[in-house]
Design a protein around this motif. Sequence first.
Motif, short mmCIF file in Angstrom:
data_model
loop_
_atom_site.label_atom_id
_atom_site.label_comp_id
_atom_site.label_asym_id
_atom_site.label_seq_id
_atom_site.Cartn_x
_atom_site.Cartn_y
_atom_site.Cartn_z
N LYS A 1 0.88 -1.16 0.00
CA LYS A 1 0.00 0.00 0.00
C LYS A 1 0.92 1.21 0.00
O LYS A 1 1.79 1.34 0.85
CB LYS A 1 -0.89 0.00 1.24
CG LYS A 1 -1.88 1.14 1.27
CD LYS A 1 -2.88 0.93 2.38
CE LYS A 1 -3.77 2.12 2.57
NZ LYS A 1 -4.69 2.42 1.56
N VAL A 2 0.75 2.05 -1.00
CA VAL A 2 1.55 3.26 -1.12
C VAL A 2 0.58 4.43 -1.15
O VAL A 2 -0.20 4.57 -2.10
CB VAL A 2 2.42 3.24 -2.40
CG1 VAL A 2 3.28 4.50 -2.48
CG2 VAL A 2 3.29 2.00 -2.44
N GLY A 3 0.62 5.24 -0.11
CA GLY A 3 -0.37 6.30 0.00
C GLY A 3 -1.75 5.67 0.00
O GLY A 3 -2.00 4.68 0.70
N PRO A 4 -2.68 6.17 -0.80
CA PRO A 4 -4.03 5.62 -0.82
C PRO A 4 -4.20 4.42 -1.77
O PRO A 4 -5.29 3.88 -1.90
CB PRO A 4 -4.86 6.80 -1.33
CG PRO A 4 -3.92 7.53 -2.25
CD PRO A 4 -2.55 7.39 -1.60
N ILE A 5 -3.12 4.00 -2.41
CA ILE A 5 -3.22 2.97 -3.46
C ILE A 5 -2.64 1.65 -2.97
O ILE A 5 -1.52 1.60 -2.47
CB ILE A 5 -2.49 3.43 -4.74
CG1 ILE A 5 -3.14 4.72 -5.27
CG2 ILE A 5 -2.51 2.34 -5.79
CD1 ILE A 5 -2.43 5.32 -6.45
N SER A 6 -3.41 0.58 -3.14
CA SER A 6 -2.92 -0.78 -2.85
C SER A 6 -2.68 -1.48 -4.17
O SER A 6 -3.45 -1.33 -5.12
CB SER A 6 -3.95 -1.56 -2.04
OG SER A 6 -4.10 -0.97 -0.77
N LEU B 1 5.56 3.05 -12.90
CA LEU B 1 4.80 3.79 -13.90
C LEU B 1 3.31 3.54 -13.69
O LEU B 1 2.92 2.56 -13.08
CB LEU B 1 5.22 3.36 -15.30
CG LEU B 1 6.71 3.51 -15.63
CD1 LEU B 1 7.02 2.89 -16.98
CD2 LEU B 1 7.14 4.96 -15.58
N GLY B 2 2.48 4.40 -14.22
CA GLY B 2 1.04 4.25 -14.09
C GLY B 2 0.49 5.10 -12.96
O GLY B 2 1.12 6.06 -12.51
N LYS B 3 -0.69 4.75 -12.47
CA LYS B 3 -1.35 5.53 -11.41
C LYS B 3 -0.48 5.67 -10.18
O LYS B 3 -0.43 6.72 -9.55
CB LYS B 3 -2.68 4.89 -11.01
CG LYS B 3 -3.75 4.98 -12.06
CD LYS B 3 -5.01 4.30 -11.58
CE LYS B 3 -6.05 4.28 -12.70
NZ LYS B 3 -7.26 3.56 -12.29
N LEU B 4 0.21 4.59 -9.82
CA LEU B 4 1.06 4.64 -8.64
C LEU B 4 2.21 5.62 -8.85
O LEU B 4 2.56 6.38 -7.95
CB LEU B 4 1.60 3.24 -8.32
CG LEU B 4 2.39 3.12 -7.04
CD1 LEU B 4 1.57 3.57 -5.84
CD2 LEU B 4 2.84 1.69 -6.85
N GLY B 5 2.79 5.63 -10.02
CA GLY B 5 3.86 6.56 -10.32
C GLY B 5 3.43 8.02 -10.25
O GLY B 5 4.23 8.91 -9.98
N ALA B 6 2.13 8.26 -10.45
CA ALA B 6 1.60 9.62 -10.40
C ALA B 6 1.55 10.18 -8.98
O ALA B 6 1.32 11.37 -8.80
CB ALA B 6 0.19 9.65 -11.01
N LEU B 7 1.75 9.33 -7.97
CA LEU B 7 1.74 9.82 -6.58
C LEU B 7 2.87 10.81 -6.33
O LEU B 7 2.81 11.60 -5.42
CB LEU B 7 1.88 8.66 -5.60
CG LEU B 7 0.64 7.87 -5.30
CD1 LEU B 7 0.97 6.71 -4.37
CD2 LEU B 7 -0.44 8.73 -4.70
#
Length: 148
Positions: free
Chosen positions: A52-57, A116-122
């Motif tokens: 889990k990184v920030g709000p993303i799992s 890369l992707g949504k997680l990379g956008a954090l």
Amino acid sequence: MRVERELDVAVPPERLWDTLWDVPRMVTCLPGCTEAREVEPHRRYEARMTQKVGPISLSVPMQVTISNVVAPTSLSLEAKGRDGVLGAAVSMSVNLAVTPRAAGSRVRIEAEGKILGKLGALGHGVIQRKAEELIDEFGVRLRRTVEG
């Protein structure tokens, strides 16, 4: 993201080296590693990392390739995977160097990764902090595993 750490453990390099190749023991040392299996001994592995990184799992099946092995002193690995739900691509390269110390061994960890992707956008800061936390926790678990 890039993380470098050194960890002293109270076991000789050969014993530490044996632990690094013990897949079930290494699974317990890697935060978020829920499973791993050897595909080709000392060369290729498959693993699943859940974080889990920030709000993303995410849950990423990883293909791991070991290279540049110089027993019992160093190895390199490349790990790549993609979370099918988020579409996040993860790639890591890790270099481990083991040197003898008066009271055991020192392991130097150099890890570099891309997400890369949504997680990379954090953002880099969030991902860098998470990577540092994971490497630090790996060190704690590795020390506990090898020192018993």
